[in-house]
Design an enzyme around this catalytic site. Sequence first.
Site, PDB file in Angstrom:
ATOM      1  N   HIS A 127      43.824  45.847  36.027  1.00 48.46           N
ATOM      2  CA  HIS A 127      42.571  46.580  35.797  1.00 48.46           C
ATOM      3  C   HIS A 127      42.413  46.967  34.320  1.00 48.46           C
ATOM      4  CE1 HIS A 127      39.394  49.255  37.960  1.00 48.46           C
ATOM      5  NE2 HIS A 127      38.924  48.733  36.829  1.00 48.46           N
ATOM      6  N   GLY A 138      39.805  45.855  32.402  1.00 46.57           N
ATOM      7  CA  GLY A 138      38.454  45.483  32.003  1.00 46.57           C
ATOM      8  C   GLY A 138      37.918  46.209  30.789  1.00 46.57           C
TER       9      GLY A 138
END
Length: 324
Positions: free
Chosen positions: A291, A293
Site C-alpha cells: 500500500h 500508492g
Amino acid sequence: MALSKPRVLVTRYVPYIFEQLERAHVDVDVFERDDVAIPREELLRRVQACDGILCMLTDQIDHEVLASAGSKLKVVSTMSVGYNHISVDECRAKGIAIGFTPGVLDTSTAETAIALTFMAKRHAMASVNSAKNGEWGVWQPFQYCGSDVEGSTVGIVGLGRIGAKYAQIMKTAFNCRILYTGPKEKPEVAEPLRAQFCSLNELLGESDIVSVHCPLTTSTRHLFNADTFPLMKSSAVFINTSRGPVVNQDALYDALVAKQLAAAGLDVTDPEPLPVDNKLFTLPNCTIFPHIGSATIKTRQAMADIAIQNVLAGIYNKPLPHAV
C-alpha cells in the site's frame, strides 16, 4: 481565568503533525508509536472529551469510538483520501465534521499503478527472482519476454481523479486506447482522453490492462470475483490501487493459476498487511506492494498539512478546507 485549550487526539506519532498542532496552541494527545496502529482500548480511552481526532486509515472511527468521545467532539480528520473507516452517517447525525485529503495524491497513486502495470506486463517480479536465484544463464531469445504496454487497450474502472491521471499518462506516453466504466458517463473527463464509456463486461473483454480506481461501496465490494475474472483476456493484466475488498482474492488466485489472465499487480489487499503465508505471494505472476500508492515525501507532507488544516478548522467551528 484562562480558557482551556481545545484537545486533539492524534492516533499515530508523526513529529511534524505533533509540532504543528502544538504551535497552534492545541492540547495534543498523541499515541507514542509510529510503527503500529493505536490499540483499540487505547483509542477508546484517549478519545474521551476530545474536541478533535486526527486519525489514520487504519483507525476505525465507529459508533463505539464516537460514543466514547462524547458530546465535545467536533471533527474527525483523516490523513487519507479514503474514509470507509469512519462512520460517516453517525458523524453527520451528531454534527461532527469529517475531513479528508483529496487531490494531493492523484499523481503519486497513478504512478504506482503505472509501476504495477509494467511489473505485470513485463514479468518484472519473476525476472528479478530468477536473477536472484541464479537462473539467469545464457541469453535466450524468448526468455523473460512480457508484452508491450504501448498501444494497449486500457480499461479504467472508476474514472475519478486518480483513474483520469492514470489514463492521461497511458494515453499520452504510451498511445493507449482508453475505455472506462462506472455508475455514469463523465464526458468532461473522458473527452480530452478520447475515452469510451462501456459496460464492465465489455471493458473486461476488450482490455489488455484493467486498472481499478473505484471507491469501496456495497456495490463495488468483491466486484472482481469468480464471475468477472473469466471475462478478461487470457493475455490481460489486472491492476488494483483502489481498495482491497473490491477484489475477491481467492477468485483472483484461482484465475491466475488457471491462466484466465496473465498477471496481477496489487497495491491494496484484504486484509492489510497481507499475511506472509497468503497464497497470492506464492504466484510468480502476482506483484504485491505494501500500500505505497501515496508514498512519496511530497505527497505525504501535503496529506499531513491538509489533515492538520481540517482538524484545526473543525475544533474552532470553521468550514473545513476539505470536508467529506
